[in-house]
Each structure stands twice: as structure tokens, then as C-alpha cells.
Design a protein around this motif. Sequence first.
Motif, PDB file in Angstrom:
ATOM      1  N   VAL A 121      -5.955  -7.711   7.583  1.00 55.07           N
ATOM      2  CA  VAL A 121      -5.741  -7.910   9.017  1.00 55.07           C
ATOM      3  C   VAL A 121      -4.857  -9.130   9.267  1.00 55.07           C
ATOM      4  CG1 VAL A 121      -6.888  -8.374  11.231  1.00 55.07           C
ATOM      5  CG2 VAL A 121      -7.893  -6.758   9.612  1.00 55.07           C
ATOM      6  N   THR A 122      -5.143 -10.242   8.578  1.00 50.19           N
ATOM      7  CA  THR A 122      -4.327 -11.443   8.772  1.00 50.19           C
ATOM      8  C   THR A 122      -2.899 -11.213   8.294  1.00 50.19           C
ATOM      9  OG1 THR A 122      -5.141 -12.374   6.684  1.00 50.19           O
ATOM     10  CG2 THR A 122      -6.221 -13.094   8.694  1.00 50.19           C
ATOM     11  N   CYS A 123      -2.755 -10.496   7.187  1.00 55.99           N
ATOM     12  CA  CYS A 123      -1.407 -10.179   6.699  1.00 55.99           C
ATOM     13  C   CYS A 123      -0.674  -9.276   7.680  1.00 55.99           C
ATOM     14  CB  CYS A 123      -1.473  -9.521   5.321  1.00 55.99           C
ATOM     15  SG  CYS A 123      -1.972 -10.642   4.014  1.00 55.99           S
ATOM     16  N   ASN A 124      -1.358  -8.259   8.188  1.00 55.89           N
ATOM     17  CA  ASN A 124      -0.731  -7.337   9.138  1.00 55.89           C
ATOM     18  C   ASN A 124      -0.293  -8.061  10.404  1.00 55.89           C
ATOM     19  OD1 ASN A 124      -1.047  -5.141   7.458  1.00 55.89           O
ATOM     20  ND2 ASN A 124      -2.830  -4.337   8.510  1.00 55.89           N
ATOM     21  N   ALA A 125      -1.131  -8.949  10.911  1.00 55.22           N
ATOM     22  CA  ALA A 125      -0.780  -9.689  12.121  1.00 55.22           C
ATOM     23  C   ALA A 125       0.443 -10.568  11.891  1.00 55.22           C
ATOM     24  CB  ALA A 125      -1.967 -10.521  12.595  1.00 55.22           C
TER      25      ALA A 125
ATOM     26  N   LEU B   3       6.294 -10.695   3.033  1.00 60.59           N
ATOM     27  CA  LEU B   3       4.837 -10.622   3.164  1.00 60.59           C
ATOM     28  C   LEU B   3       4.301  -9.295   2.653  1.00 60.59           C
ATOM     29  CD1 LEU B   3       4.351 -12.253   6.646  1.00 60.59           C
ATOM     30  CD2 LEU B   3       3.353 -13.046   4.507  1.00 60.59           C
ATOM     31  N   LEU B   4       5.012  -8.227   2.955  1.00 61.28           N
ATOM     32  CA  LEU B   4       4.595  -6.908   2.476  1.00 61.28           C
ATOM     33  C   LEU B   4       4.548  -6.886   0.951  1.00 61.28           C
ATOM     34  CD1 LEU B   4       3.876  -3.950   3.008  1.00 61.28           C
ATOM     35  CD2 LEU B   4       6.325  -3.467   3.095  1.00 61.28           C
ATOM     36  N   ARG B   5       5.573  -7.435   0.314  1.00 64.97           N
ATOM     37  CA  ARG B   5       5.587  -7.500  -1.152  1.00 64.97           C
ATOM     38  C   ARG B   5       4.481  -8.413  -1.678  1.00 64.97           C
ATOM     39  NH1 ARG B   5      11.248  -7.409  -0.215  1.00 64.97           N
ATOM     40  NH2 ARG B   5      11.291  -9.669  -0.152  1.00 64.97           N
ATOM     41  N   GLY B   6       4.149  -9.450  -0.913  1.00 64.25           N
ATOM     42  CA  GLY B   6       3.125 -10.403  -1.344  1.00 64.25           C
ATOM     43  C   GLY B   6       1.704  -9.881  -1.249  1.00 64.25           C
ATOM     44  N   MET B   7       1.505  -8.799  -0.502  1.00 61.06           N
ATOM     45  CA  MET B   7       0.147  -8.289  -0.328  1.00 61.06           C
ATOM     46  C   MET B   7      -0.458  -7.792  -1.639  1.00 61.06           C
ATOM     47  SD  MET B   7       0.328  -6.321   3.332  1.00 61.06           S
ATOM     48  CE  MET B   7      -1.430  -5.940   3.416  1.00 61.06           C
ATOM     49  N   LEU B   8       0.323  -7.171  -2.482  1.00 58.85           N
ATOM     50  CA  LEU B   8      -0.216  -6.612  -3.729  1.00 58.85           C
ATOM     51  C   LEU B   8      -0.725  -7.690  -4.679  1.00 58.85           C
ATOM     52  CD1 LEU B   8       2.206  -3.607  -4.270  1.00 58.85           C
ATOM     53  CD2 LEU B   8      -0.112  -3.599  -3.341  1.00 58.85           C
ATOM     54  N   PRO B   9       0.032  -8.774  -4.927  1.00 65.47           N
ATOM     55  CA  PRO B   9      -0.524  -9.825  -5.778  1.00 65.47           C
ATOM     56  C   PRO B   9      -1.780 -10.471  -5.192  1.00 65.47           C
ATOM     57  CG  PRO B   9       1.849 -10.101  -5.583  1.00 65.47           C
ATOM     58  CD  PRO B   9       1.444  -9.022  -4.624  1.00 65.47           C
ATOM     59  N   TRP B  10      -1.923 -10.413  -3.854  1.00 60.05           N
ATOM     60  CA  TRP B  10      -3.116 -10.952  -3.211  1.00 60.05           C
ATOM     61  C   TRP B  10      -4.243  -9.922  -3.228  1.00 60.05           C
ATOM     62  CZ3 TRP B  10       0.046 -12.734   1.613  1.00 60.05           C
ATOM     63  CH2 TRP B  10       0.763 -13.887   1.295  1.00 60.05           C
ATOM     64  N   HIS B  11      -3.979  -8.765  -3.825  1.00 61.26           N
ATOM     65  CA  HIS B  11      -4.961  -7.681  -3.955  1.00 61.26           C
ATOM     66  C   HIS B  11      -5.346  -7.065  -2.606  1.00 61.26           C
ATOM     67  CE1 HIS B  11      -5.247  -8.678  -8.153  1.00 61.26           C
ATOM     68  NE2 HIS B  11      -5.458  -9.926  -7.816  1.00 61.26           N
TER      69      HIS B  11
ATOM     70  N   THR C 250      -4.416  -3.951  -0.092  1.00 59.34           N
ATOM     71  CA  THR C 250      -3.749  -2.663  -0.063  1.00 59.34           C
ATOM     72  C   THR C 250      -3.154  -2.443   1.324  1.00 59.34           C
ATOM     73  OG1 THR C 250      -5.330  -1.807  -1.660  1.00 59.34           O
ATOM     74  CG2 THR C 250      -4.049  -0.181  -0.415  1.00 59.34           C
ATOM     75  N   PRO C 251      -1.839  -2.319   1.401  1.00 60.25           N
ATOM     76  CA  PRO C 251      -1.237  -2.032   2.709  1.00 60.25           C
ATOM     77  C   PRO C 251      -1.828  -0.751   3.289  1.00 60.25           C
ATOM     78  CG  PRO C 251       0.452  -2.604   1.105  1.00 60.25           C
ATOM     79  CD  PRO C 251      -0.838  -2.430   0.351  1.00 60.25           C
ATOM     80  N   ASN C 252      -1.983  -0.723   4.611  1.00 61.30           N
ATOM     81  CA  ASN C 252      -2.555   0.445   5.255  1.00 61.30           C
ATOM     82  C   ASN C 252      -1.601   0.981   6.326  1.00 61.30           C
ATOM     83  OD1 ASN C 252      -2.870  -1.285   7.465  1.00 61.30           O
ATOM     84  ND2 ASN C 252      -5.031  -1.672   7.054  1.00 61.30           N
ATOM     85  N   VAL C 253      -2.066   1.917   7.130  1.00 63.26           N
ATOM     86  CA  VAL C 253      -1.227   2.539   8.161  1.00 63.26           C
ATOM     87  C   VAL C 253      -0.669   1.492   9.114  1.00 63.26           C
ATOM     88  CG1 VAL C 253      -1.412   3.992  10.235  1.00 63.26           C
ATOM     89  CG2 VAL C 253      -2.256   4.829   8.070  1.00 63.26           C
ATOM     90  N   ILE C 254      -1.474   0.501   9.471  1.00 61.67           N
ATOM     91  CA  ILE C 254      -1.014  -0.542  10.383  1.00 61.67           C
ATOM     92  C   ILE C 254       0.077  -1.382   9.726  1.00 61.67           C
ATOM     93  CG2 ILE C 254      -1.735  -2.631  11.634  1.00 61.67           C
ATOM     94  CD1 ILE C 254      -4.460  -1.188  12.007  1.00 61.67           C
ATOM     95  N   THR C 255      -0.059  -1.644   8.449  1.00 59.76           N
ATOM     96  CA  THR C 255       0.954  -2.425   7.729  1.00 59.76           C
ATOM     97  C   THR C 255       2.318  -1.746   7.810  1.00 59.76           C
ATOM     98  OG1 THR C 255      -0.775  -3.022   6.124  1.00 59.76           O
ATOM     99  CG2 THR C 255       1.506  -3.525   5.530  1.00 59.76           C
ATOM    100  N   TYR C 256       2.332  -0.440   7.652  1.00 60.35           N
ATOM    101  CA  TYR C 256       3.597   0.293   7.614  1.00 60.35           C
ATOM    102  C   TYR C 256       4.079   0.733   8.998  1.00 60.35           C
ATOM    103  CZ  TYR C 256       3.001   0.488   2.583  1.00 60.35           C
ATOM    104  OH  TYR C 256       2.839   0.153   1.266  1.00 60.35           O
ATOM    105  N   ASN C 257       3.280   0.483  10.040  1.00 61.34           N
ATOM    106  CA  ASN C 257       3.634   0.941  11.371  1.00 61.34           C
ATOM    107  C   ASN C 257       4.794   0.183  11.966  1.00 61.34           C
ATOM    108  OD1 ASN C 257       3.642   2.271  13.779  1.00 61.34           O
ATOM    109  ND2 ASN C 257       1.775   1.353  14.534  1.00 61.34           N
TER     110      ASN C 257
END
Length: 88
Positions: free
Chosen positions: A50-54, A71-79, A81-88
Motif C-alpha cells: 500500500v505504501t509503495c502503491n501510494a 519504485l516498481l522495480r524496487g518492490m520485488l527486492p523488498w518482497h 508483489t505488485p498488484n492490480v493497483i500497482t499496475y493501474n
Amino acid sequence: FLLAMQRQVLSPSAYEYSPAISTCASCAQWEQALRLLGEMRAEHAEMNVVTCNATITACEKAQHWDSALSLLRGMLPWHFTPNVITYN
């Protein structure tokens, strides 16, 4: 509020940071959103998708695409998983 918590040696978590970052997103304040996310990381506050998406949304609304993609690329190393909101 967040600064007051830090002064009292309380550790703000995603529950306190997420609304602040979401407010930054609604105002396209991408730099402030990135600063808050950076504070979270520096303080080892629990981050979540949620914090990443915001933060990504704040960058997107300000048309700061490089930061959003970073930030999108950084989400995976932070473990996270991008979701529908991330890609919206």
C-alpha cells in the motif's frame, strides 16, 4: 504527527505513513512521498504494498515516470508483489 511520534521514541508504521503518503499522492507531491518512503526505510518501519502503491501514484500524478518505474522495480527486492493497483 509523524515527527511527534519520532520524538517520543514511538516507531511510526505503515499505518501512520500510508495516509500521509496517500495525501501526497492526491496532491501530486511526489518528492514528499519519496521522502516519507525514505524515512520509513531509514527507520526500518514496516513497509507494505500500500505504501509503495501510494508513492508510485504520487510520482505518476506528477508525471515523474522515472521515479515511479524505479519504485516498481524496487518492490520485488523488498518482497512486495505488485498488484492490480500497482499496475493501474
